[in-house]
Design an enzyme around this catalytic site. Structure first.
Site, short mmCIF file in Angstrom:
data_model
loop_
_atom_site.label_atom_id
_atom_site.label_comp_id
_atom_site.label_asym_id
_atom_site.label_seq_id
_atom_site.Cartn_x
_atom_site.Cartn_y
_atom_site.Cartn_z
N LYS A 226 -4.39 7.19 -1.33
CA LYS A 226 -5.12 6.41 -2.08
C LYS A 226 -5.90 5.22 -1.56
O LYS A 226 -7.19 5.23 -1.46
CB LYS A 226 -4.24 5.80 -3.45
CG LYS A 226 -5.17 5.22 -4.28
CD LYS A 226 -4.49 4.74 -5.52
CE LYS A 226 -3.62 3.47 -5.48
NZ LYS A 226 -3.28 3.09 -6.76
N ALA B 81 0.83 -1.22 0.04
CA ALA B 81 0.00 -0.08 0.05
C ALA B 81 0.77 1.32 0.08
O ALA B 81 0.35 2.14 0.38
CB ALA B 81 -0.81 0.08 1.07
N ARG C 52 -2.61 9.88 -9.07
CA ARG C 52 -3.33 10.23 -10.00
C ARG C 52 -4.96 10.52 -9.53
O ARG C 52 -5.79 10.76 -10.10
CB ARG C 52 -3.62 9.03 -11.18
CG ARG C 52 -2.31 9.20 -12.00
CD ARG C 52 -2.23 8.05 -12.88
NE ARG C 52 -3.40 7.90 -14.06
CZ ARG C 52 -3.71 6.55 -14.22
NH1 ARG C 52 -3.08 5.64 -13.87
NH2 ARG C 52 -4.74 6.62 -15.17
C1 UD1 Z 1 1.61 -4.62 -10.96
C2 UD1 Z 1 2.60 -5.80 -11.56
C3 UD1 Z 1 1.93 -6.19 -12.77
C4 UD1 Z 1 0.24 -6.48 -12.63
C5 UD1 Z 1 -0.51 -5.44 -12.07
C6 UD1 Z 1 -1.86 -5.59 -11.62
C7 UD1 Z 1 4.67 -5.30 -10.84
C8 UD1 Z 1 6.15 -4.95 -11.19
N1 UD1 Z 1 3.83 -5.55 -11.85
O1 UD1 Z 1 1.78 -3.39 -11.68
O2 UD1 Z 1 2.50 -7.51 -13.40
O3 UD1 Z 1 -0.24 -6.89 -14.01
O4 UD1 Z 1 0.31 -4.95 -10.67
O5 UD1 Z 1 -2.60 -4.64 -11.17
O6 UD1 Z 1 4.44 -5.53 -9.63
N2 UD1 Z 1 3.35 -0.38 -4.25
C9 UD1 Z 1 4.04 -0.30 -2.94
N3 UD1 Z 1 5.36 0.31 -3.30
C10 UD1 Z 1 6.03 0.87 -4.40
C11 UD1 Z 1 5.18 0.51 -5.60
C12 UD1 Z 1 3.80 -0.06 -5.39
O7 UD1 Z 1 3.79 -0.86 -1.98
O8 UD1 Z 1 7.13 1.22 -4.34
C13 UD1 Z 1 2.18 -0.83 -4.17
C14 UD1 Z 1 1.11 -0.16 -4.77
O9 UD1 Z 1 0.59 0.63 -3.62
C15 UD1 Z 1 -0.06 -1.05 -5.08
C16 UD1 Z 1 0.89 -2.19 -5.66
O10 UD1 Z 1 2.21 -2.11 -4.80
O11 UD1 Z 1 -0.93 -1.27 -4.20
C17 UD1 Z 1 0.96 -2.35 -7.15
O12 UD1 Z 1 1.78 -1.31 -7.47
P1 UD1 Z 1 1.43 -0.50 -9.02
O13 UD1 Z 1 2.38 0.60 -9.14
O14 UD1 Z 1 -0.15 -0.34 -9.21
O15 UD1 Z 1 1.83 -1.86 -10.03
P2 UD1 Z 1 1.48 -1.96 -11.57
O16 UD1 Z 1 2.12 -1.19 -12.22
O17 UD1 Z 1 -0.09 -1.87 -11.57
#
Ligand code: UD1
Ligand code: MG
Length: 458
Positions: free
Chosen positions: A24, A11, A17
């Site tokens: 969020k 999270a 966005r």
């Molecule tokens: C990710 C997956 C992708 C999948 C998609 C599904 C990866 C690299 N890719 O991409 O394969 O199809 O989810 O929705 O994992 N988050 C953190 N710390 C960070 C970055 C993100 O806690 O530094 C959390 C976000 O809050 C979110 C989740 O990880 O809850 C997923 O991150 P997000 O940036 O949405 O990944 P996607 O690009 O959607």
């Protein structure tokens, strides 16, 4: 096997966005923070410890239930960096479930099925996938000739990707079960891509080490819906509301206008209650059995007993006992306590007041800071003057009182049991039991007035 797996909820994404000062994952979906939907689904599926990964100072930790452990992502970007932040407090071995805090519609049933598949197949990693969505931007599942999962290819940036990779429809939903020891050792080997550590890099590594990586394919598209914008939030909320109404309908509640009805996650409704169009039930509201709610009624953090009717009314922090009737156009403010079988009628406002059982306040009145006894009848247009400009004072009205229309009660003041007040009276002195309190100037009739007035001037 309930309680035998740890859950890591990512999270710590930026969520820019959403264009909001609120993180969020704390945006409410049907009255409950997005991340709490995820936590509740995990718990319902039998999770043990739940760890939520947040960023230092992002405000998410403060919005989480106390039962959740927080791990701070202090270094690195990406989902891999998020999971690494939970390593210290996380399990060294045994099954671990990884979820995203922005997928509020993931169901407990689907988590259960994923964990079952993972356990049954003795896999190092099991990922949840679907072929039902437009795959653009998602991680794609690349399989070997024998059909097993080989790796995940991220497609947010498409340059350098092969046409086969881009033609793959099966996507990674972002929900995974791992054997913890396998997860940690694979993460040790992951490098950075575009300044991020991708959790999805672990699958290729596990595979290279000859570990078993499998998928659980689902057609449950809502579980894959991630929230990135308010438009996504709106869509997820719409589905969540409908799920809640479906739940109540199965429990015996009739909905006559489901498309205009909104019931939040924390509300309970008794069986055989009918909900008319235009109803919103919010917060911790509880509604008894056999009630008639609406049309056009909003109830927040209030408790209604069985058989209550509330038509075109607005309630906030009120208590209404069995069989009472409200409205049309009643306004119940915090601290309004309406006794059994009482009637609060049209254009009536009640605040911080007890209205006794069987009492009636039928028309155009304001009762603020008042105690009205049982079976009393408050005439039309009665007002409590409860505020002297500096402080609030109480009005006490006994049992079986009949107040005349247009009575003002200048508080602090009390009217005894069985007493009456005269129409138009300003009651500033206490009225004893059984007495008539009347205070108005005597009427004088001026004979011949109209004739004199209407006579043309000479
Ligand atoms: C990710 C997956 C992708 C999948 C998609 C599904 C990866 C690299 N890719 O991409 O394969 O199809 O989810 O929705 O994992 N988050 C953190 N710390 C960070 C970055 C993100 O806690 O530094 C959390 C976000 O809050 C979110 C989740 O990880 O809850 C997923 O991150 P997000 O940036 O949405 O990944 P996607 O690009 O959607
Ligand atoms: Mg995402």
């Amino acid at each position: 096997m309930p309680g035998d797996f740890t859950v890591l909820i990512m999270a710590a994404g930026k969520g820019t966005r959403m264009r909001s000062p609120v993180p969020k994952v704390l945006h409410p979906v049907c009255g409950k923070p997005m991340v709490e939907w995820v936590i509740d689904a995990a718990r319902e599926a039998g999770a043990g410890a739940v760890v939520c990964i947040t960023r230092p100072g992002d405000g998410v930790a403060e919005g989480l239930p106390e039962s959740v452990t927080v791990a701070e992502q202090r270094a690195g970007e990406g989902t891999g960096a998020a999971i690494l932040a939970a390593r210290e407090g996380g399990p060294a071995e045994g099954p671990v479930l990884v979820l995203s805090g922005d997928h509020p519609l993931l169901s407990a049933e689907l988590i259960g099925r994923l964990m079952d598949t993972h356990g049954r197949e003795r896999a190092a990693a099991t990922l949840l996938t679907t072929e039902e969505l437009d795959p653009a931007g998602y991680g794609r599942i690349i399989r070997t000739a024998d059909g097993s999962v080989e790796r995940i290819v991220e497609t947010k940036y498409t340059e350098g990707l092969s046409s086969e990779e881009l033609a793959t429809r099966e996507i990674n939903i972002g929900t995974y079960a791992f054997e913890s020891s396998e997860l940690w050792s694979a993460l040790d080997e992951i490098g950075e891509e575009r300044g991020e550590i991708y959790l999805t890099g672990v699958f290729g590594i596990l595979r290279e080490h000859g570990r078993r990586v499998i998928s659980h394919l689902t057609t449950d598209v809502s579980s894959a819906m991630g929230v990135n914008t308010r438009a996504d939030l709106m869509e997820v909320d719409r589905i969540a509301v409908r799920r809640i109404l479906d739940h109540h309908a199965r429990e015996g509640v009739t909905f006559l206008g489901p498309d205009s009805t909104r019931i939040e996650a924390g509300v309970t409704v008794g069986a055989d209650t009918t909900v008319w169009p235009g109803v919103t039930l919010r917060g911790g509201t509880t509604i008894g059995a056999g009630c008639e709610i609406g049309p056009q009624t909003t109830i927040t953090d209030s408790a209604l007993g069985d058989g209550v009717k509330a038509v075109h009314s607005f309630l906030c922090e009120a208590t209404v006992e069995a069989g009472a009737s409200l409205g049309p156009f009643a306004y119940l403010r915090p601290g309004a306590q309406i006794g059994a079988g009482a009637k609060i009628g049209t254009f009536v406002e009640i605040k911080n007041s007890n209205i006794g059982s069987g009492a009636k306040v039928p028309h155009l009145s304001y009762m603020g800071d008042a105690d009205v006894g049982e079976n009393s009848n408050i005439g039309a247009g009665n007002i409590t003057a409860n505020y002297d400009g500096r402080r609030k004072h109480r009005t006490t009205i006994g049992d079986d009182v009949k107040s005349g229309v247009d009575t003002s009660f200048v508080a602090p003041v009390s009217v005894g049991d069985g007493a009456y007040t005269g129409a138009g009276s300003v009651i500033a002195e206490d009225v004893p039991d059984g007495a008539l309190g009347i205070s108005r100037s005597e009427q004088a009739n001026v004979e011949g007035y109209a004739e004199r007035k209407e006579k043309p001037p000479e």
